[in-house]
Design an enzyme around this catalytic site. Sequence first.
Site, PDB file in Angstrom:
ATOM      1  N   GLU A 242       0.820  -1.208   0.000  1.00 28.60           N
ATOM      2  CA  GLU A 242       0.000   0.000   0.000  1.00 28.60           C
ATOM      3  C   GLU A 242       0.857   1.263   0.000  1.00 28.60           C
ATOM      4  O   GLU A 242       0.581   2.218  -0.728  1.00 28.60           O
ATOM      5  CB  GLU A 242      -0.947  -0.016   1.200  1.00 28.60           C
ATOM      6  CG  GLU A 242      -1.968   1.104   1.157  1.00 28.60           C
ATOM      7  CD  GLU A 242      -3.095   0.930   2.161  1.00 28.60           C
ATOM      8  OE1 GLU A 242      -3.614   1.940   2.642  1.00 28.60           O
ATOM      9  OE2 GLU A 242      -3.444  -0.232   2.472  1.00 28.60           O
ATOM     10  N   ARG A 268      -6.127  32.665 -19.131  1.00 26.38           N
ATOM     11  CA  ARG A 268      -6.486  33.764 -18.242  1.00 26.38           C
ATOM     12  C   ARG A 268      -5.564  34.967 -18.479  1.00 26.38           C
ATOM     13  O   ARG A 268      -4.337  34.827 -18.458  1.00 26.38           O
ATOM     14  CB  ARG A 268      -6.366  33.293 -16.793  1.00 26.38           C
ATOM     15  CG  ARG A 268      -6.546  34.374 -15.732  1.00 26.38           C
ATOM     16  CD  ARG A 268      -7.957  34.846 -15.638  1.00 26.38           C
ATOM     17  NE  ARG A 268      -8.161  35.659 -14.424  1.00 26.38           N
ATOM     18  CZ  ARG A 268      -9.222  36.422 -14.218  1.00 26.38           C
ATOM     19  NH1 ARG A 268     -10.179  36.483 -15.136  1.00 26.38           N
ATOM     20  NH2 ARG A 268      -9.336  37.116 -13.103  1.00 26.38           N
TER      21      ARG A 268
END
Length: 380
Positions: A242, A268
């Site tokens: 994990e 932008r």
Amino acid sequence: MDFDLTDGQRAACAALLEAARERFGEAAASPREYADRDAWQAAARLGAAGLCLPEEFGGGGLGALDTALRLEAFGAGCADTGLVFGVAAHLLACAVPIDAFGSDDVRKELLPGLSSARLIAANAMTEDGAGSDVGTLATTARPDGDVYVLDGVKSFASNAPLADVFVTYATTDPALGFFGISAFAVPRDLPGITVTGPMAKMGLHGCAAGRVEFTGCRVPARYLLGAEGQGSMIFQHSMGWERAVLPALYLGVMEEQLRRCVARAGERRQFGRPIGEFQAVSHRMAAMRQRLDGARWLLYRACWLLDEDREEQVAAAAVAKTAVSEAAVANSLDAVHVFGAAGYLVDGGIERNLRDAVPAAIFSGTTEMQREILTRKAGL
């Protein structure tokens, strides 16, 4: 030393990324509190639920590195990071130890369903009084003939509200401490199991988490994983997978996040120029790339060492998990800055990356615990 991926690895990851974007991308995402079984089945059709499980049981038969590469692609293509996390936890914290330590009969019973997500698994380890201190579990398992009687409450169990199987850990001999813990794969339909949730969480909303209470739950002894007293070793085995592999999903999230930031900086405009022409913005994205690439290669190395069964894998996984989790939080904060006020709005999905990144420094062993591992490995 070869740092390149093979053509086969690239093709497999590209195919999974495209399929994940089509099924789980922003345009395809539907509002929901947490991922349902339809979403899990769709993820399983991408192969995500059984990546490293044996092919004979419907899995992909992949090693740690190839599993990580696929999770990275899934993380990049799926707008629901909680779902990706839930599937990865199901696979790595639950299916992996069942495959490695379950009896042949239990493997045949459970692994095909886990590979196809017909069965969903939850890891029931954490308790209210046992988080990082996993050697002091209050949940007990008492042998009684051919069964073990489980009593206790587990908290923060990812996937618990949907789970069909709980991989859980309980004290079988309190006198032995760390060596008195045993592991079990517990079917949900056994009497004496109560599940509550889902819990309201800061992020990873697509992964339902809950509490699991065992009250006189009689678990047939065949569901014992490994031998009695091997639970701590089994848990560390699952955490090895994990910690090294699961954070790969955040690499995918960060790659997609950076792509969006670059596009935003070009579109932008302020003061008559694209904001990407201002160093305050462009250097922020350069730092995002630096963190992402550094974390990526540390994680790839940890997975390679796991595949090679090298002793230094434990320290490498601790380094990689720390680097990925810290990069995920820092990059998400930078992304909010690049998007400005729009990044603070829920609809854009940028603030969600930050909420989803924060738990990475907590689950599978906190960042502080990873540093403890590293200091011990250094001989301090």
